[in-house]
Design a protein around this motif. Sequence first.
Motif, short mmCIF file in Angstrom:
data_model
loop_
_atom_site.label_atom_id
_atom_site.label_comp_id
_atom_site.label_asym_id
_atom_site.label_seq_id
_atom_site.Cartn_x
_atom_site.Cartn_y
_atom_site.Cartn_z
N UNK A 80 123.12 -51.97 36.96
CA UNK A 80 123.84 -52.10 38.10
C UNK A 80 123.67 -53.58 38.80
N UNK A 81 122.89 -54.31 37.89
CA UNK A 81 122.60 -55.65 38.39
C UNK A 81 121.86 -55.68 39.78
N UNK A 82 121.01 -55.04 39.88
CA UNK A 82 120.28 -54.90 41.28
C UNK A 82 118.77 -55.02 41.11
N UNK A 83 118.24 -55.58 41.94
CA UNK A 83 116.83 -55.80 41.87
C UNK A 83 116.01 -54.59 41.96
N UNK A 84 114.91 -54.69 40.98
CA UNK A 84 114.17 -53.09 41.01
C UNK A 84 113.12 -53.53 41.96
N UNK A 85 112.96 -52.54 42.91
CA UNK A 85 111.80 -52.56 43.79
C UNK A 85 110.82 -51.27 43.24
N UNK A 136 106.29 -53.66 52.89
CA UNK A 136 105.68 -53.30 51.55
C UNK A 136 107.10 -52.64 50.70
N UNK A 137 106.74 -52.22 49.57
CA UNK A 137 107.89 -51.93 48.82
C UNK A 137 109.15 -50.96 49.51
N UNK A 138 108.40 -49.88 49.91
CA UNK A 138 109.39 -49.08 50.66
C UNK A 138 110.65 -49.69 51.69
N UNK A 139 109.79 -50.57 52.60
CA UNK A 139 110.33 -51.26 53.63
C UNK A 139 111.34 -52.33 52.88
N UNK A 140 110.74 -52.91 51.91
CA UNK A 140 111.63 -54.05 51.09
C UNK A 140 113.03 -53.36 50.56
N UNK A 141 112.86 -52.19 49.92
CA UNK A 141 114.06 -51.47 49.53
C UNK A 141 114.92 -51.35 50.67
N UNK A 142 114.51 -50.74 51.60
CA UNK A 142 115.35 -50.27 52.83
C UNK A 142 116.01 -51.51 53.35
N UNK A 143 115.30 -52.50 53.76
CA UNK A 143 115.77 -53.38 54.26
C UNK A 143 116.57 -54.61 53.65
N UNK A 144 116.65 -54.45 52.46
CA UNK A 144 117.11 -55.43 51.56
C UNK A 144 118.50 -55.74 51.86
N UNK A 145 119.17 -56.76 51.82
CA UNK A 145 120.52 -57.14 52.16
C UNK A 145 121.60 -56.57 50.79
N UNK A 146 120.78 -56.89 49.61
CA UNK A 146 121.79 -56.10 48.39
C UNK A 146 121.15 -54.87 48.26
N UNK A 147 121.90 -54.15 47.64
CA UNK A 147 121.59 -52.72 47.38
C UNK A 147 120.66 -52.96 45.95
N UNK A 148 119.54 -52.19 46.04
CA UNK A 148 118.42 -52.31 45.17
C UNK A 148 118.35 -50.93 44.28
N UNK A 149 117.44 -50.87 43.54
CA UNK A 149 116.96 -49.85 42.55
C UNK A 149 115.62 -49.51 42.98
N UNK A 150 115.18 -48.46 43.61
CA UNK A 150 113.84 -48.19 44.23
C UNK A 150 113.20 -47.33 43.09
N UNK A 151 112.07 -47.44 42.62
CA UNK A 151 111.39 -46.78 41.67
C UNK A 151 110.01 -46.28 42.49
N UNK A 152 109.92 -45.07 42.33
CA UNK A 152 108.66 -44.74 42.99
C UNK A 152 107.74 -43.90 41.91
N UNK A 186 120.98 -50.78 55.00
CA UNK A 186 122.31 -51.23 54.97
C UNK A 186 123.11 -50.66 53.91
N UNK A 187 122.17 -50.92 52.83
CA UNK A 187 122.98 -50.28 51.52
C UNK A 187 122.42 -49.42 50.79
N UNK A 188 122.90 -48.43 50.10
CA UNK A 188 122.75 -47.46 49.69
C UNK A 188 121.68 -47.72 48.33
N UNK A 189 120.39 -47.71 48.32
CA UNK A 189 119.71 -47.76 47.14
C UNK A 189 119.65 -46.55 46.35
N UNK A 190 119.49 -46.99 45.01
CA UNK A 190 119.39 -46.01 43.97
C UNK A 190 118.02 -45.48 43.97
N UNK A 191 117.25 -44.43 44.11
CA UNK A 191 116.12 -44.09 44.18
C UNK A 191 115.68 -42.92 42.81
N UNK A 192 114.71 -43.49 42.36
CA UNK A 192 114.13 -42.71 41.20
C UNK A 192 112.83 -42.34 41.43
#
Lengths: 317, 476
Positions: A80-85, A136-152, A186-192
């Motif tokens: 998806x060409x997104x940053x992985x948090x 911290x990671x969760x906040x980073x993922x939420x506040x990111x300008x670009x949509x990200x992939x969040x891995x917990x 702001x953007x919908x992250x994909x969360x795993x």
Amino acid sequence: MRRVSLSGGAAHAPEPMTTTVPEPQSVAEVADGLRGAGYLPGESTALVSFLASKLGKPVLVEGPAGVGKTELAKALSRYLDRTLVRLQCYEGLDEAKALYEWNYRKQLLRIQTEAGDAGWQDVQDDIFGEEFLLPRPLMTAIASEEPVVLLIDEIDKTDQEFEAMLLELLSDFQISIPELGRIEARTQPVVLLTSNNTRELTEALKRRCLYLWLDYPDIEHELQIVRLHSPELDEQVARRLVEIVNQVRELDLKKPPSIAESIDWARALLLLGANDIDADVFRQTMSVIVKHRTDLDTVAERVGVKLDPAADARPAA
Amino acid sequence: MPAPPSPSSPQGKLYAKIPERGPGGFDGQLLAFAEELREEGMAVGTSELLDAFAALTEISWTVSADFKEALAATLAKSPEDRHTFELVFDRFFFRAAEAEAARWEISEAAVGQSGQSLELDLDALRQQIAAALRDGSDAAMRDLARLAIAAFGRGEGSGVLGVDVQRIRRALGLRTEPQPDLPVDDPRRDGVPREQLRRFEQHLRRELERALIERTASLPPKRPLTDLDRALPSGPIQDLAAVHRVVAQLKRRLASQGHEQKGRNRHAHVDVRRTMRASLQTGGVPIELKYRPRRPRRPEIFVLCDVSTSVTSASTFFLSVLHALHDSFRKLRSFVFIERISEVTDVFERERDFRAASEAVSRDAGVADISGYTDYGRVWTEFLTEIEDELHPRATVIVLGDARTNGRPPRDDVFAAITAKAGRTFWLNPEPKLYWNYGDSVISAYAEHCTAFECWNTDGLSAFVDALMNDRRETR
């Protein structure tokens, strides 16, 4: 409670989503994309990934260690060409390490430089501002300008309190900070979320997630994976390797070999220049896939013997 | 699947759009499906159902694999649930499709007739089936299963599906063990993979069932999933690995449950010494209170395990539970008994490997005297005389057994004496509650003095572990 939007730079207005990769439109597209990112998805894997991006729901991925749960998140972020948090969970992980923390030292300095002349209210508004927040990671993922992939990762390692804290994030993609207000994605992250199933996760968490059970792949699928990672290996050897690994998994072992170990073994065989797996080669390299002393004995006894040329009367496969 | 008999048949419609048959149409069918899942004990909430509907709008649900996976991802949220889901899914949609076919009087007979005139080369068919089994193609297997029924099955059906399935399998010469007398190029020579053979038999069974429904034009009553479908694996050798996985999970649960308490029980006694020391930082004012850490009590546990033949399948499991417990509790003494009792703590401490441990137990324990039948009365007496002085109110006694005395005196008075000495006593019975107190089972006599659990599947086991842990918390 106020609604706050965090910004990394000067621009305050939320920018429109600018994704280079368009939203996937079909399951086949996701499957192709993941394949392109160097991950061979099973049927359900592609489907659930597709649903996750379509429905905007987090995915709970469970399965034995080393079947590619974490790798899936990485591949998704590549595709998806997104940053992985990534948030690696461990026992005792708390909000300060997962969500946000106030930059206590900076706050102190601020108070000292102002010393006295400002009113309490002003100072309070000031020091509990965005500037003093350490995301911290969760906040980073939420506040990111670009949509990200969040891995917990390995959510089962944390305690139940932490799970409860995640609920707000997972269902509404927002975080409440008492002093500051509510921060919405702001953007919908994909969360795993991944779990090794070491403890039962709470119903509330499961309800909010799609569920994906990853198991060891079947022989053909695993063969493809091994071939993808070490294409130089002779196909016959690779097939033999995967068959042996499958046999080993059927034994009662402390730690059955994972896909990662099959790949390692393939690489080891390449380095050794082996063009067949016979009893000797197996004995020498067995430790790549089996990592317990008692397991080594069991495997040598049950599988190694079969590879002996004397016992191996059947024609070469 | 053969093509529908004629282009105007309603089957064409079935695949073209959402079927409107049945109460509530397609949505109604899905709700009925969810209801069946609930009946089998899965927690399917409204939010899960909403997710399922949302997911179905996103995928092309005419692809059966996608349809199934989408439902599974939204409804089944654990490996156990997934297993139940598969069983219920197959049952529900098979029945729904057949009910529909019966209503529309669609039958495959027309196609079958033209097939009948075809001379089937039986040997070639055998070869083809074996090859399909080896290559593992599901669709090919189903088609071949239909051919096999046409070739070997029809006409002389015995009326019992299981019998027919086995007869056809034998006629095809499919075996898991190698058959060296077959020619070299025969795919059956090295034996057929067990898992594939099982799948092929499933196809056979399903096709036979379909034929039966067609003939009688009515659905047989639905077979509820028995608890046995979900029971603990009991076969001694090949399922040992499965038992171990259950136990490994139990072990981790035992380990993590101790930790959970750390956060919860913090409001305990103030540690004056540490509070004073901490107060030095703030000029002697005790701002930060230090609490005495609560160390989880590791209770002393005595486990008594029946290893007689009436509980053979369960004792493998029990022994591995015993083995797992040894790592989790520091003070654990284990005993095995049949007619006599014998302490095996050493064996488990010495042997880290379960297989070796269970061999050593059966070799050295010497618990069977003459008959090999359990004698509870004698066991209690021996246990009491041997251990009496070491039992104390903080000790926990766990008995694993079926409480079948084989007609011998149960001596529940001696058992009562043991439970009086020990703090708590649990009884784990490998039999379903239904069989308790039937025949020579005297569990109720013992249950008066202890807490009895039925423990023959993972649910029962985790209920017990919960009780063990919670109780520990309260009594502290």
